[in-house]
Design a protein around this motif. Sequence first.
Motif, PDB file in Angstrom:
ATOM      1  N   ARG A 147      24.153  -1.635  80.929  1.00 58.11           N
ATOM      2  CA  ARG A 147      24.855  -1.971  79.690  1.00 58.11           C
ATOM      3  C   ARG A 147      24.584  -0.946  78.589  1.00 58.11           C
ATOM      4  NH1 ARG A 147      24.805  -8.229  78.042  1.00 58.11           N
ATOM      5  NH2 ARG A 147      26.229  -7.285  76.532  1.00 58.11           N
ATOM      6  N   TYR A 192      32.454   3.922  67.579  1.00 55.67           N
ATOM      7  CA  TYR A 192      32.940   4.047  68.945  1.00 55.67           C
ATOM      8  C   TYR A 192      31.777   4.100  69.932  1.00 55.67           C
ATOM      9  CZ  TYR A 192      34.782   6.247  73.151  1.00 55.67           C
ATOM     10  OH  TYR A 192      35.086   6.539  74.454  1.00 55.67           O
ATOM     11  N   HIS A 251      29.488  10.022  77.701  1.00 52.56           N
ATOM     12  CA  HIS A 251      30.005  10.727  76.530  1.00 52.56           C
ATOM     13  C   HIS A 251      29.476  12.153  76.501  1.00 52.56           C
ATOM     14  CE1 HIS A 251      31.326   6.843  74.906  1.00 52.56           C
ATOM     15  NE2 HIS A 251      30.107   6.385  75.155  1.00 52.56           N
ATOM     16  N   ALA A 270      30.029   0.737  70.410  1.00 55.03           N
ATOM     17  CA  ALA A 270      30.834  -0.214  71.174  1.00 55.03           C
ATOM     18  C   ALA A 270      30.992   0.188  72.635  1.00 55.03           C
ATOM     19  CB  ALA A 270      32.216  -0.357  70.530  1.00 55.03           C
ATOM     20  N   ASN A 271      30.583   1.402  72.965  1.00 57.21           N
ATOM     21  CA  ASN A 271      30.802   1.909  74.323  1.00 57.21           C
ATOM     22  C   ASN A 271      29.566   2.645  74.857  1.00 57.21           C
ATOM     23  OD1 ASN A 271      33.934   1.499  74.802  1.00 57.21           O
ATOM     24  ND2 ASN A 271      33.681   2.277  72.705  1.00 57.21           N
ATOM     25  N   HIS A 302      27.811   2.016  77.346  1.00 57.83           N
ATOM     26  CA  HIS A 302      27.741   2.064  78.799  1.00 57.83           C
ATOM     27  C   HIS A 302      28.544   3.218  79.391  1.00 57.83           C
ATOM     28  CE1 HIS A 302      31.405  -0.076  77.782  1.00 57.83           C
ATOM     29  NE2 HIS A 302      31.871   0.181  79.001  1.00 57.83           N
ATOM     30  N   GLN A 303      29.417   3.831  78.611  1.00 57.46           N
ATOM     31  CA  GLN A 303      30.264   4.898  79.115  1.00 57.46           C
ATOM     32  C   GLN A 303      29.562   6.256  79.013  1.00 57.46           C
ATOM     33  OE1 GLN A 303      34.113   4.833  77.260  1.00 57.46           O
ATOM     34  NE2 GLN A 303      34.536   2.708  77.829  1.00 57.46           N
ATOM     35  N   GLY A 317      23.943   2.331  79.110  1.00 54.59           N
ATOM     36  CA  GLY A 317      24.373   3.681  79.441  1.00 54.59           C
ATOM     37  C   GLY A 317      23.367   4.538  80.164  1.00 54.59           C
TER      38      GLY A 317
END
Length: 337
Positions: free
Chosen positions: A290, A224, A233, A227-228, A230-231, A292
């Motif tokens: 891209r 997870y 967390h 794949a993410n 840039h988010q 994060g």
Amino acid sequence: MRKIIVGMVLFPGFQLLDIAGPKDAFAQVKVLTAGECEYEMLTIGTTRSPLLSSSGLTVIPDRTIFDPCPEFDTVIMPGGLGIFDVYSDSALCDWLRAQGKRCRRIAAVCNGVFAFGAAGLIEGKSVTTHWMDAVHLGESFPSAFVDPDQIHVKDGSVYTTAGVTAGIDLSLLMIEEDFGKKLAIDVAKYLVVYLRRAGGQSQFSPLLDVQGDVDSQVEAVQNYLLANLHQTHCLTSLAARVHMSPRNLSRLFTKETGMPPMTFLADARIDAARRFLETTDQSIKEISHRCGFENPDGLRRVFVKRLAISPGEYRSRFRSGVAATRTAPDGAFVKED
């Protein structure tokens, strides 16, 4: 004329460049000083037979560890695939211990430091080795302090280096100590290398080399995150995805991968940024988004802290398939097409 006598140990399966690199660097000292300064170099074999290097070339040593030898100023122990077959040999250990007492300095290139460990020469010492062998070295000799990101480490009279080409870095350090910085710079220019490389082994080794158990909750969190990137967390949000408490996720993640979840995320972001810098022409701003990072300055700060170079310098050194700019040893900029 000042002469320094150097002994270079050879064993079956030694890394040829660990010896050839320093020999070429040391040989230039006599040339560049018109014979005023010189390193006399002798190869010392662990057997009386010609020795096959890991690259397949055979070298006939000048002496062996069983023969009378001159009083060495410096002894260099190379690494190589064969080190793990010989490093605990009692005759070699005895010889190295004796040299450690007599010599002004002893040096191990790459995983040659394992022979120093077996001889008891790195107890309580700060050392380094090739990044792939750092964990094994620490486990084998827990009384040593292993720094896996250094190109070379000097602790008293014991010198250790990273892998392969770091033997040249080591020889330049010794030349500077013995004959001054100017001569070391002249040798570096002749060899077309840096006198001191910026950064450490983390520039070359993968920061991200850990995986959770197959089909485990830890692997699910890793997938997870990758794949993410840039988010945003946090440990609490990650734990909620796999229906665990933050404390339990941190404990399980660390058990399976050797690091906490947020450390994994930080390393994954750097690793992804490295790949973008190496393989794309995307701007630093786009890459930072891209991967994060809050902004390009955040990416730069992390790179300087972790890799000791900026993203732009990293790209100029390692990008593939595109024109790049590098800095020559004398400080001039050279365009590479």
